[in-house]
Structures are given as structure tokens and as C-alpha cells.
Enzyme design. Structure first.
Site, PDB file in Angstrom:
ATOM      1  N   TYR A 214       0.737  -1.190   0.024  1.00 37.24           N
ATOM      2  CA  TYR A 214      -0.134   0.099  -0.332  1.00 37.24           C
ATOM      3  C   TYR A 214       0.804   1.322   0.104  1.00 37.24           C
ATOM      4  O   TYR A 214       1.727   1.296   0.591  1.00 37.24           O
ATOM      5  CB  TYR A 214      -1.011   0.131   1.098  1.00 37.24           C
ATOM      6  CG  TYR A 214      -1.712   1.289   1.280  1.00 37.24           C
ATOM      7  CD1 TYR A 214      -2.808   1.631   0.450  1.00 37.24           C
ATOM      8  CD2 TYR A 214      -1.262   2.291   2.229  1.00 37.24           C
ATOM      9  CE1 TYR A 214      -3.396   3.023   0.495  1.00 37.24           C
ATOM     10  CE2 TYR A 214      -1.769   3.534   2.462  1.00 37.24           C
ATOM     11  CZ  TYR A 214      -2.939   3.953   1.580  1.00 37.24           C
ATOM     12  OH  TYR A 214      -3.449   5.278   1.426  1.00 37.24           O
ATOM     13  N   GLY A 215       0.257   2.313  -0.690  1.00 40.70           N
ATOM     14  CA  GLY A 215       1.083   3.582  -0.990  1.00 40.70           C
ATOM     15  C   GLY A 215       1.940   3.875   0.209  1.00 40.70           C
ATOM     16  O   GLY A 215       3.214   3.916   0.261  1.00 40.70           O
ATOM     17  N   GLY A 216       1.221   4.351   1.452  1.00 42.76           N
ATOM     18  CA  GLY A 216       2.064   5.252   2.567  1.00 42.76           C
ATOM     19  C   GLY A 216       3.311   4.248   3.016  1.00 42.76           C
ATOM     20  O   GLY A 216       3.935   4.661   3.886  1.00 42.76           O
ATOM     21  N   LYS A 223       5.537   9.066   2.633  1.00 47.10           N
ATOM     22  CA  LYS A 223       5.583   9.516   4.193  1.00 47.10           C
ATOM     23  C   LYS A 223       6.852   9.105   4.770  1.00 47.10           C
ATOM     24  O   LYS A 223       7.170  10.039   5.585  1.00 47.10           O
ATOM     25  CB  LYS A 223       4.457   9.006   4.823  1.00 47.10           C
ATOM     26  CG  LYS A 223       2.990   9.338   4.143  1.00 47.10           C
ATOM     27  CD  LYS A 223       2.592  10.565   4.251  1.00 47.10           C
ATOM     28  CE  LYS A 223       1.146  10.691   3.581  1.00 47.10           C
ATOM     29  NZ  LYS A 223       0.567  12.036   3.678  1.00 47.10           N
ATOM     30  N   HIS A 243       3.438  18.392   6.490  1.00 44.73           N
ATOM     31  CA  HIS A 243       2.267  17.568   6.150  1.00 44.73           C
ATOM     32  C   HIS A 243       1.225  18.645   5.575  1.00 44.73           C
ATOM     33  O   HIS A 243       0.451  18.994   6.139  1.00 44.73           O
ATOM     34  CB  HIS A 243       1.722  16.739   7.166  1.00 44.73           C
ATOM     35  CG  HIS A 243       0.741  15.727   6.377  1.00 44.73           C
ATOM     36  ND1 HIS A 243      -0.234  15.030   7.376  1.00 44.73           N
ATOM     37  CD2 HIS A 243       0.538  15.218   5.050  1.00 44.73           C
ATOM     38  CE1 HIS A 243      -0.972  14.242   6.412  1.00 44.73           C
ATOM     39  NE2 HIS A 243      -0.514  14.351   5.424  1.00 44.73           N
ATOM     40  N   SER A 265      -6.660  14.120   8.182  1.00 41.45           N
ATOM     41  CA  SER A 265      -7.190  13.363   6.824  1.00 41.45           C
ATOM     42  C   SER A 265      -8.556  13.548   7.011  1.00 41.45           C
ATOM     43  O   SER A 265      -9.284  14.023   8.125  1.00 41.45           O
ATOM     44  CB  SER A 265      -6.950  12.122   6.995  1.00 41.45           C
ATOM     45  OG  SER A 265      -7.317  11.387   8.078  1.00 41.45           O
ATOM     46  N   ALA A 266      -9.370  13.650   5.748  1.00 42.33           N
ATOM     47  CA  ALA A 266     -10.851  13.823   5.740  1.00 42.33           C
ATOM     48  C   ALA A 266     -11.136  15.461   5.953  1.00 42.33           C
ATOM     49  O   ALA A 266     -12.168  15.680   6.268  1.00 42.33           O
ATOM     50  CB  ALA A 266     -11.677  12.899   6.493  1.00 42.33           C
ATOM     51  N   CYS A 267     -10.170  16.237   5.753  1.00 36.24           N
ATOM     52  CA  CYS A 267     -10.644  17.717   5.731  1.00 36.24           C
ATOM     53  C   CYS A 267     -10.540  18.315   4.457  1.00 36.24           C
ATOM     54  O   CYS A 267     -10.721  19.577   4.510  1.00 36.24           O
ATOM     55  CB  CYS A 267      -9.808  18.620   6.939  1.00 36.24           C
ATOM     56  SG  CYS A 267     -10.126  18.048   8.367  1.00 36.24           S
ATOM     57  N   THR A 270      -6.923  18.058  -0.575  1.00 38.58           N
ATOM     58  CA  THR A 270      -6.863  18.001  -2.299  1.00 38.58           C
ATOM     59  C   THR A 270      -7.941  19.046  -2.602  1.00 38.58           C
ATOM     60  O   THR A 270      -7.448  19.595  -3.614  1.00 38.58           O
ATOM     61  CB  THR A 270      -6.846  16.475  -2.802  1.00 38.58           C
ATOM     62  OG1 THR A 270      -5.992  15.711  -2.063  1.00 38.58           O
ATOM     63  CG2 THR A 270      -6.745  16.596  -4.081  1.00 38.58           C
ATOM     64  N   ASN A 271      -9.044  19.024  -2.159  1.00 38.99           N
ATOM     65  CA  ASN A 271     -10.024  19.974  -2.744  1.00 38.99           C
ATOM     66  C   ASN A 271      -9.507  21.663  -2.570  1.00 38.99           C
ATOM     67  O   ASN A 271      -9.541  22.244  -3.767  1.00 38.99           O
ATOM     68  CB  ASN A 271     -11.155  19.874  -1.854  1.00 38.99           C
ATOM     69  CG  ASN A 271     -11.914  18.525  -2.219  1.00 38.99           C
ATOM     70  OD1 ASN A 271     -11.671  17.815  -2.954  1.00 38.99           O
ATOM     71  ND2 ASN A 271     -12.966  18.250  -1.481  1.00 38.99           N
ATOM     72  N   ASP A 294       0.113  17.642  -0.358  1.00 40.40           N
ATOM     73  CA  ASP A 294       0.052  16.751   0.651  1.00 40.40           C
ATOM     74  C   ASP A 294       1.451  17.181   1.524  1.00 40.40           C
ATOM     75  O   ASP A 294       1.258  17.019   2.547  1.00 40.40           O
ATOM     76  CB  ASP A 294       0.162  15.436   0.284  1.00 40.40           C
ATOM     77  CG  ASP A 294       0.217  14.319   1.504  1.00 40.40           C
ATOM     78  OD1 ASP A 294      -0.881  14.632   2.322  1.00 40.40           O
ATOM     79  OD2 ASP A 294       0.725  13.070   1.266  1.00 40.40           O
ATOM     80  N   ASN A 381     -10.842   3.986   1.199  1.00 40.25           N
ATOM     81  CA  ASN A 381      -9.424   4.562   0.787  1.00 40.25           C
ATOM     82  C   ASN A 381      -8.888   4.168  -0.280  1.00 40.25           C
ATOM     83  O   ASN A 381      -7.651   4.148  -0.438  1.00 40.25           O
ATOM     84  CB  ASN A 381      -8.534   3.930   2.014  1.00 40.25           C
ATOM     85  CG  ASN A 381      -7.231   4.662   1.948  1.00 40.25           C
ATOM     86  OD1 ASN A 381      -7.167   5.999   1.968  1.00 40.25           O
ATOM     87  ND2 ASN A 381      -6.132   4.350   2.519  1.00 40.25           N
ATOM     88  N   GLY A 508     -15.345  26.027  -2.972  1.00 41.03           N
ATOM     89  CA  GLY A 508     -14.851  27.170  -3.559  1.00 41.03           C
ATOM     90  C   GLY A 508     -15.002  28.460  -2.594  1.00 41.03           C
ATOM     91  O   GLY A 508     -14.287  29.443  -2.831  1.00 41.03           O
ATOM     92  N   ASP A 509     -15.999  28.460  -2.025  1.00 39.28           N
ATOM     93  CA  ASP A 509     -16.296  29.646  -1.024  1.00 39.28           C
ATOM     94  C   ASP A 509     -15.116  29.666   0.094  1.00 39.28           C
ATOM     95  O   ASP A 509     -15.297  30.760   0.807  1.00 39.28           O
ATOM     96  CB  ASP A 509     -17.703  29.618  -0.548  1.00 39.28           C
ATOM     97  CG  ASP A 509     -18.901  29.980  -1.642  1.00 39.28           C
ATOM     98  OD1 ASP A 509     -18.582  30.888  -2.093  1.00 39.28           O
ATOM     99  OD2 ASP A 509     -19.568  29.166  -1.698  1.00 39.28           O
TER     100      ASP A 509
HETATM  101  O1  SAT Z   1      -2.164   6.673   3.270  1.00 37.19           O
HETATM  102  S1  SAT Z   1      -0.765   7.475   2.370  1.00 37.19           S
HETATM  103  O2  SAT Z   1       0.033   7.952   3.683  1.00 37.19           O
HETATM  104  O3  SAT Z   1      -0.224   6.920   1.459  1.00 37.19           O
HETATM  105  C1  SAT Z   1      -1.670   8.968   1.926  1.00 37.19           C
HETATM  106  C2  SAT Z   1      -1.944   9.708   3.092  1.00 37.19           C
HETATM  107  O4  SAT Z   1      -2.421   9.612   4.109  1.00 37.19           O
HETATM  108  O5  SAT Z   1      -2.106  11.097   2.720  1.00 37.19           O
HETATM  109 MN    MN Z   2      -1.372  13.007   3.568  1.00 34.83          MN
END
Ligand code: SAT
Ligand code: MN
Length: 594
Positions: A214-216, A223, A243, A265-267, A270-271, A294, A381, A508-509
Site C-alpha cells: 500500500y502507498g504510504g 510519508k 504535511h 485526513s478527511a478535511c 486536495t480539494n 500533501d 481509502n 470554492g467559497d
Molecule cells: O496513506 S498515505 O500515507 O499513502 C496517503 C495519506 O495518508 O495522505
Molecule cells: Mn497526507
């Protein structure tokens, strides 16, 4: 047993850097791969790798008419996220890792994980992946080499970093000068959660990761290097590895202010990095430029300002929730040449996830016929990996070797009550306190109870490569003669009213709030004083074209005195837990708040 295998017929010839060649040979002797391939990052190499992954099912095709160049990867169902309980930061001295990290003595950690690596690449190919974090010609960039037995990791590293021949050339040049190199060793192993570790050895600049693809856990440049190891290096060398997203805000006069922002996370990081201004702002000429979504490395420049680069070259973003409404720029970015991981698919082979649109998917993320009784179709995820260059708002200055100057640092969290829409810290030390005290309420996306407040200083809790008390002291050390530090702010897009409805529209606001922030930087925006810092005056946040009542706006900017006194007590206890000393300037800043 062939101790050191021959390099493959189509492999590049290794390196002239003896220390690097020796490490690769040692790893090959330990892991015993069938072949060793030095990755050059070329298109031909990527095509060959992709063909092989298509042939063995590591990658699956997606609809090439709607999504040219896109592929799908389905991971092992037990290997879908970072594993904090198996992630260790192994300083020689336990106290250097701090209460915020899992620790193991380095000798013990090496022994434990090396036992797993022994012979683990038999029948596999060992890929040597030289990479550069940051623009290849930037003095702020840092290099590493990842050894992996996963072609999926190689393909992802190619999108997320500057990988291949140019990076190796820089590594060899720097090796001649005696500059250090970060070395990462990764194997997917058996993907057995009981045989999985992510180990960091900051003093050796070494990462060892076993048992996850997995990515991270597996893209070691991200990371592991760019945050955990780099934060340790940054402390020693006098910079910051954070971060944070980096975004450029262009006003109608054509001036661009760069803002770095940290959110748990979840805030919507990226948006925010890809924000599209509200219509009335667009008409006036406001523009938003994406530098990174990120990670942010900031160095003090000769002019006293902090200059930042995005060490990454791509986005590894969460797919669910990404839509034409929430983030059209991201949707455009991932329309081609993207690796999707653990998303669902439609009956005509298009990638799909919850929140994208009203279609009903055909297959879930595990490739089964979609059955809503089994939960979401896409894994919560599930991810996209894509080159940042494909983002329509990618900043023309994102690859400037000197970086971009940071005007403001923004901290934020998901707080349904208490915390106002925005406030400005009184000074640098107060700003560090605001970052240290950051917290966010858990969402349904994570396991465990929903709506519980978790402290996550500067969104670095899982990523700081040393103890938090030392980390805050490092932040405080930037306040010195000649420094022209960014102003520090805190935002909260997630306040709810008594009926549980969001009070601020968000998306956007949020530019309306950023406008006030850069107005504060240039000295134009109005503020009132309060015990928690400077707040916008009632008129200071523009509401043209926005349907928000006066009472709601007043509530969004209200300081709840008893509530903040209780918060200050909690923050003090948290600083105690982290070992922040009584004489730290953070304590004085906190005292001013209570
Ligand atoms: O889960 S990762 O570390 O690959 C990505 C993230 O949490 O921002
Ligand atoms: Mn991150």
C-alpha cells in the site's frame, strides 16, 4: 544459491557510486532475487513493466475510450491503508522518538525485519529505483534510492517522484561530494498482516518496509522519506518538512500569495489545493494555482522568508467523494494516464466510487458483483495516482528550483463547535501553539467511533520522525533576527448549527476566507482582537453571491469564552503528555488564551 545475481539482460549497468553499488549487492545477497533491474524512468521501461503487470493480473484494463492510459489495481483486501501500529521510528535513544512514535532499539528492529527479508525475493525481480524528492535542479530537493520487488510500486514511484536516470545522475554527483542519501528497502513479502513492519532509522537515513504494497507503506519516497526521515534531517539542517498542501492565490491585480496548509485526513486538503473560485470572484479575475496537495518542504531564504517546494511530482489522492461538484480539477486530472487502486467499476469498465455520480457500479473493489449489502463499492481509502502536470491549475512556479515564498501558514481541523471559521495567531510562538493544539473530529471514513476529537499537531501525528516536544522547539527556533515569517492562521470549515447542518458552504467559497488571510498579510484586511487571536470584523469576509444570514456569520466568528477556557485546560494537559517543558514559549501563549 547464487549469492549475488547477475543483472538482467535489459537492465541498466548499475552505478559508478561504489557505496550505492555495495548496498544494492548486499541487499541482493540477503533477498536473493532472480534479477536486478536498475530503473531509468524511461517510457519504454514503463511500457514494458505495464505489459508484464497486465499479463499477470497485477493491473487490470479500464475503458480506454473514456479513460485513456488508465489502469486498475486491486490490492490484497488486508492491505488497504497505512498501519500505524506496525510503523516504528527507531532512534538510538528512545526519548528521541518521543511519545508520538512507536519505538524499537535499532539493532533489534534491524534483526527483526532482516529476518523477514532473507530470501524474500526468490523468484522475483529486484528493482533499484533512484528518485529525487523535489524539482531535479532544486537545492531544496533531496534524493533517495528505493529497492523494491513490486512493479506496482515502481509504476507509482514514477508518477509520485522524479525517478530514474536524472535522479541517479544527481545521486552520483552528490555522492562524490559526500552528501547523504536516503536508502529504502521494500518487499511486499507475503502480504501477511502478522509479518508486516514499516521501520525508520533516522540516524542512518534508512527505511525498511516489509509485507505491504500500500502507498504510504510502500512508496517510500512519500510519508517514510519526505516526512518521517526528512523531518529529522530538516531539524538538523534548519528547515521544515511538513504535511501541508501548497496553493497560490492570485488576486485581480495579478499578485500571487502562496499559502501552506495542514489538515488532518478527511478535511479536504486536495480539494483546497485545487479550489475553483466562486463565480463572482472568477469574474473579478481571482485564480488559484496548485503547487502541492500533501507535503511541503520549507527553507528560510536569504531574504528571511520561508521558501517552499512540493517534494512530490504527483497526487496519491482519495477517490471517494471526488466529483464534478467537490473537485472538478481533480476529476479532470485523473481523466487519463492514472493508476486507480481499489475503486469499483461500471459495466463498461469505467472507474467508479461513492460520491462520483448516480450510476450503479457493476463490480466492487474486490472484483465481485456489486452488492450494497456488503458495504461501499469502492474501498473508502481507494486511491488515484497521477502526475501533477495533468492538473489544469498546476502552478507555472511549482517546479521553480528556489521554491515559492510562503505568505501564510494555515492550520485547520474538523470541529463541529467552538472553533471559529478563521482566526489569526498573535505572533509566531502563538501560531506554533495553534498548530500544536490542532484537533479534528473522526469521520466515518476511519475505523472507531465517529465524532471523537483527536489531537493531531500540525497533522504530523503519524509522520513526525522525532519527538513532538523537540519538534515544537524546532518550529519556535525559526523566530530569530532577520526572519520574515509567514503569518499563522487557523480555519474551521466544519462548524454545525443546533440542527447539525454545516454553517459554512465550504469548497470554492473557502476562497472568501483565504482572501481575508492574504488581506491580513498585505495589511489591508480588518480584524478585531480576542483572547484567541485576531478575528475578521463582521464585514471583513465578503458574502456577495452567498446566502448566509447575519446571525450565522456572527456565530461563525464568535469566541465562546468559557468554551475556550475549557479547551485551554485540555491543551495544557496534552502538552504535558507530549513532554513540552514548563518554560516553553508555548505555555506563555497558552496562558494568554486562558
Ligand atoms: O496513506 S498515505 O500515507 O499513502 C496517503 C495519506 O495518508 O495522505
Ligand atoms: Mn497526507
Amino acid at each position: 544459491m547464487n549469492a549475488v545475481p547477475q543483472r538482467g539482460a535489459n537492465a541498466t549497468p548499475g552505478t559508478r557510486l561504489a557505496s550505492l553499488q555495495q548496498w544494492v549487492d548486499e541487499v541482493a545477497a540477503l533477498t536473493r532475487p532472480d534479477r536486478v533491474v536498475w530503473c531509468d524512468g524511461s517510457d519504454a521501461e514503463a511500457d514494458t513493466l505495464q505489459e508484464a503487470m497486465m499479463a499477470d493480473g497485477t493491473l487490470l484494463p479500464l475503458n480506454q475510450d473514456t479513460h485513456p492510459g488508465c489502469v486498475l489495481h486491486r490490492s490484497h483486501p488486508d492491505d488497504v491503508a497505512r498501519v500505524e501500529h506496525l510503523t516504528f521510528v527507531c532512534h538510538e535513544r528512545r526519548e528521541d522518538s518521543g511519545p508520538n512514535n512507536h519505538w524499537m532499539a535499532p539493532a533489534e528492529a534491524h534483526a527483526k525485519i532482516d529476518a523477514l527479508f532473507e530470501g524474500c525475493m526468490e523468484g522475483r525481480t529486484l528493482y533499484v529505483v533512484p528518485y529525487c524528492m523535489g524539482p531535479i535542479d532544486s537545492p531544496l530537493a533531496r534524493c533517495g534510492v528505493e529497492i523494491t520487488d513490486s512493479p506496482y510500486v515502481v509504476a507509482n514511484m514514477r508518477l509520485m517522484t522524479r525517478m530514474g536516470a536524472a535522479a541517479l545522475a544527481r545521486i552520483e554527483r552528490e555522492g562524490d561530494e559526500g552528501k547523504p542519501l536516503v536508502r529504502g528497502l521494500h518487499s511486499t513479502g507475503e502480504l501477511d498482516p502478522d509479518r508486516r513492519f514499516i521501520m525508520h532509522f533516522p540516524e542512518e537515513l534508512v527505511i525498511k518496509s516489509y509485507g505491504s504494497g500500500y502507498g504510504g507503506n510502500a512508496l517510500l519516497g512519500k510519508k517514510c522519506h519526505a516526512l518521517r526521515i526528512a523531518s529529522h534531517q530538516a531539524r538538523q539542517e534548519g528547515w521544515l518538512a511538513e504535511h501541508m498542501l501548497i496553493v497560490g492565490i492570485e488576486n485581480p491585480q495579478g499578485e500571487v500569495h502562496y499559502v501552506a496548509a495542514a489538515f488532518p485526513s478527511a478535511c479536504g486538503k486536495t480539494n483546497l489545493a485545487m479550489l475553483i473560485p466562486p463565480e463572482s470572484y472568477r469574474e473579478q479575475g481571482w485564480k488559484v494555482w496548485t503547487v502541492g496537495d500533501d507535503i511541503c518542504w520549507m527553507h528560510p531564504g536569504e531574504d528571511g522568508r520561508l521558501w517552499a517546494i512540493n517534494p512530490e511530482a504527483g497526487f496519491f489522492g482519495v477517490a471517494p467523494g471526488t466529483s464534478e461538484k467537490s473537485n472538478p480539477n481533480a476529476l479532470h486530472t485523473i481523466g487519463r494516464d492514472t493508476i486507480f487502486t481499489n475503486v469499483a467499476t461500471t459495466d463498461d469498465g469505467q472507474p467508479w466510487w461513492e460520491g462520483l455520480d448516480k450510476r450503479v457500479p457493476a463490480k466492487d473493489w474486490q472484483g465481485r458483483d456489486f452488492d450494497p449489502a456488503r458495504g461501499p463499492a469502492a474501498h473508502p481509502n481507494s486511491r488515484f495516482t497521477v502526475s501533477a502536470k495533468q492538473c489544469p491549475t498546476f502552478s507555472a512556479h511549482a517546479e521553480d528550483p528556489q521554491g515559492v515564498p510562503i505568505s501564510a501558514i494555515v492550520f485547520g481541523g474538523r470541529r463541529s463547535n467552538l472553533v471559529p471559521l478563521v482566526f489569526e495567531a498573535r505572533d509566531w510562538a502563538h501560531g506554533v501553539l495553534v498548530g500544536a493544539a490542532m484537533g479534528s473530529e473522526t469521520t466515518a471514513a476511519a475505523t472507531g467511533a465517529v465524532g471523537v476529537m483527536r489531537r493531531d499537531p500540525m497533522a504530523m501525528k503519524p509522520f513526525c520522525g522525532y519527538g513532538f516536544a523537540d519538534y515544537f522547539a524546532h518550529w519556535l527556533s525559526f523566530d530569530r533576527p532577520g526572519a520574515k515569517l509567514p503569518k499563522v492562521f487557523h480555519v474551521n470549515w466544519f462548524r454545525k448549527d443546533a440542527d447539525g447542518r454545516f454553517m459554512w458552504p465550504g469548497f470554492g467559497d473557502n476562497l472568501r476566507v483565504l482572501e481575508w488571510i492574504i488581506g491580513r498579510v498585505s495589511g489591508e484586511a480588518a480584524a478585531t482582537e480576542s483572547r484567541i487571536g485576531h478575528l475578521p470584523t463582521f464585514e471583513a469576509i465578503r458574502r456577495d453571491g452567498l446566502d448566509i444570514e447575519d446571525g450565522t456569520m456572527r456565530e461563525l466568528l464568535r469566541v465562546d469564552e468559557p468554551g475556550w477556557q475549557a479547551e485551554a485546560v485540555e491543551v495544557a494537559a496534552y502538552l504535558d503528555e507530549l513532554g513540552v517543558p514548563a518554560e516553553s514559549p508555548l505555555r506563555a501563549s497558552l496562558g494568554a488564551m486562558a
